[in-house]
Each structure stands twice: as structure tokens, then as C-alpha cells.
Design an enzyme around this catalytic site. Structure first.
Site, PDB file in Angstrom:
ATOM      1  N   GLY A  45     -95.892  25.327 -63.667  1.00 51.56           N
ATOM      2  CA  GLY A  45     -96.733  24.561 -62.740  1.00 51.56           C
ATOM      3  C   GLY A  45     -96.069  24.422 -61.371  1.00 51.56           C
ATOM      4  CD  GLU A  98     -89.108  25.981 -64.577  1.00 53.11           C
ATOM      5  OE1 GLU A  98     -90.117  26.578 -65.007  1.00 53.11           O
ATOM      6  OE2 GLU A  98     -89.143  24.808 -64.162  1.00 53.11           O
ATOM      7  CB  THR A 145     -88.009  23.399 -61.325  1.00 51.79           C
ATOM      8  OG1 THR A 145     -86.785  24.077 -60.975  1.00 51.79           O
ATOM      9  CG2 THR A 145     -88.912  23.295 -60.100  1.00 51.79           C
ATOM     10  CE  LYS A 195     -96.922  17.017 -67.644  1.00 50.70           C
ATOM     11  NZ  LYS A 195     -95.602  17.426 -67.193  1.00 50.70           N
TER      12      LYS A 195
HETATM   13  O1  DER Z   1     -92.865  24.301 -63.153  1.00 50.69           O
HETATM   14  C1  DER Z   1     -92.390  23.881 -64.225  1.00 50.69           C
HETATM   15  O2  DER Z   1     -92.137  24.620 -65.210  1.00 50.69           O
HETATM   16  C2  DER Z   1     -92.172  22.404 -64.386  1.00 50.69           C
HETATM   17  O3  DER Z   1     -91.106  22.136 -65.260  1.00 50.69           O
HETATM   18  C3  DER Z   1     -93.444  21.834 -64.956  1.00 50.69           C
HETATM   19  O4  DER Z   1     -93.700  22.531 -66.087  1.00 50.69           O
HETATM   20  C4  DER Z   1     -93.365  20.362 -65.275  1.00 50.69           C
HETATM   21  O5  DER Z   1     -93.458  19.702 -64.088  1.00 50.69           O
HETATM   22  P1  DER Z   1     -93.681  18.102 -64.063  1.00 50.69           P
HETATM   23  O6  DER Z   1     -92.492  17.535 -64.783  1.00 50.69           O
HETATM   24  O7  DER Z   1     -93.702  17.787 -62.596  1.00 50.69           O
HETATM   25  O8  DER Z   1     -94.972  17.816 -64.768  1.00 50.69           O
END
Ligand code: DER
Length: 230
Positions: free
Chosen positions: A98, A105, A28, A123
Site C-alpha cells: 500500500g 520489504e 514501511t 487488516k
Molecule cells: O506498504 C506497505 O507494505 C505497508 O507496510 C502497508 O502494508 C501497511 O501500511 P499501514 O501500516 O500504514 O497500514
């Protein structure tokens, strides 16, 4: 390269790890969605995979793009989960959540033989914690849970704002009907200790520290995608 281009590069690189007949956990967030879009093209071109989504949002996008989907009920063991992260350190310990999907997940990642993280290089961190740690809590007795989390963190020498995640004025509600507190600890020197302490708080359903789950990551930088393994 733009953030979008980096996310797509990581998503495309992840395809090299997807082989015909795989049962895939599908992550996600925006990087995962970049992967979903390139995966859909491969499925149209004849790749056989079955996906299990980590959120309603991902499920919807995959169905719209005609990726064959199942659930963990019918596919309790997956070959590979591909998902994003908010932070990853040198040992591939992650902060996730996030996007508010951390519970599903983590369940999907834990049901997979392998977890491959896809991320842009922004990241990667030395020490987890600059990104506020999402903590999924049951709505019942949430103030008591809030106080218990603060006490647990304090016991580990951690302090920082604990804020209820909102969508506009209203509390954010996860796919599983829970709330999320975001904890701005700043630095988490001992993620394992914090994970144990949080799991000892009855109202805590799950948290965004993914420890010992990801063994590989594809990190997209300006000119290359690095393949990290631990
Ligand atoms: O919510 C989550 O765990 C997403 O995977 C987040 O960690 C990463 O989101 P992004 O790819 O939009 O930065």
C-alpha cells in the site's frame, strides 16, 4: 481506540520481541512508523540494535531519530523484520505494498530469520484480495506487461481493474525506479497460484503477496494485542 492508538499498541508490543544486539529489518507505513518511534525511545535509553530500512522514507525517519542504520550490503542476514500489512489472513499470508515499498520489504523480509507483522485488527481477513494487490513492474513495455498480467489473471479466473498508481497526475515511481499496477481482484482464493503466474510475466518485478514469510503477527484490537503464530 483510535487507529493511531491501535498502531502504537502494535508497535509497542513489537518491542517485546526486540532484544539487545539485534539486526532489525524495519518496515514501511504508518504502523511501522509507530514502531520506529517507540524503538527510537528504547535506543535513546540504551538498547543496542542496527536497522536496515525497507524504504527511503523509513531510512530518513530512522536516521532523524538516531537509530543506528546499515544496509543489506553490510548486513545480508537479519534477525527480525518488523513490518505492517494491508491484509493478513489466517495463515499469515499478506498483501503488502500500500505504501509502495513492497520490493525492498520483501527482500528484507526474506533476508530475515523471522518476520513479525504489526497491524490493527482491521487488516485481518478471511480471504486476501479486497485490498487491491500492488504489482511492481518495469517501465519498459508496460502495456505489454499490463496485458500479460490480465491474461495470467484471467487464466486463474481472476478479473478486476488494473490501475497504474499515480502521485497526482504523474505515475508513482518506487524507490527502485519501477511502476506499480494495483489489481482489484476482490478475492484471491489461491494466492500461491497467482504469485507463480505473476512471476512468470517477465515485466513483473515483484508483487505484494507475502507468502510463507510472516510466521508471527501482533494484531491490535480495542482492548488487547493478539499474538498470532503459524
Ligand atoms: O506498504 C506497505 O507494505 C505497508 O507496510 C502497508 O502494508 C501497511 O501500511 P499501514 O501500516 O500504514 O497500514
Amino acid at each position: 481506540a483510535s487507529a493511531e492508538e491501535l498502531k502504537r499498541a502494535a508497535g509497542e508490543a513489537a518491542l517485546d520481541h526486540v532484544t539487545d544486539g539485534m539486526c532489525l529489518g524495519i518496515g514501511t507505513g504508518s504502523t511501522a512508523e509507530a514502531f520506529i518511534r517507540v524503538l527510537a525511545d528504547k535506543v535513546q535509553a540504551g538498547l543496542n540494535v542496527i536497522g536496515v530500512a525497507t524504504s527511503e522514507r523509513t531510512e530518513k525517519l530512522c536516521r532523524e531519530l538516531s537509530i543506528p542504520m546499515a544496509t543489506l550490503e553490510t548486513l545480508p542476514q537479519l534477525d527480525l523484520t518488523i513490518d505492517g500489512a494491508d491484509e493478513l489472513d489466517g495463515a499469515l499470508r499478506l498483501i503488502k505494498g500500500g505504501g509502495g515499498a513492497l520490493l525492498r520489504e520483501k527482500i528484507v523480509a526474506a533476508a530475515s530469520k523471522r518476520m513479525l507483522v504489526i497491524a490493527d485488527e482491521s487488516k485481518t481477513v478471511e480471504t486476501l484480495g479486497a485490498f487491491p494487490l500492488p504489482i511492481e513492474i518495469n517501465g519498459f513495455g508496460m502495456v505489454a506487461t499490463y496485458l500479460a498480467i490480465q491474461e495470467a489473471a484471467d487464466g486463474l479466473g481472476l478479473s478486476g481493474e488494473l490501475t497504474l498508481r499515480r502521485t497526482g497526475e504523474d505515475p508513482f515511481i518506487t524507490d527502485s525506479g519501477h511502476l506499480i499496477l494495483d489489481a482489484s481482484f476482490g478475492r484471491i482464493p489461491d494466492p500461491e497460484a497467482l504469485s507463480r503466474a505473476l512471476h512468470d510475466v517477465p515485466g513483473v518485478v515483484e508483487h505484494g503477496l507475502f507468502l510463507g514469510l510472516a510466521k508471527e503477527a501482533l494484531v491490535a484490537g480495542a482492548d488487547t494485542v493478539r499474538h498470532l503464530t503459524v
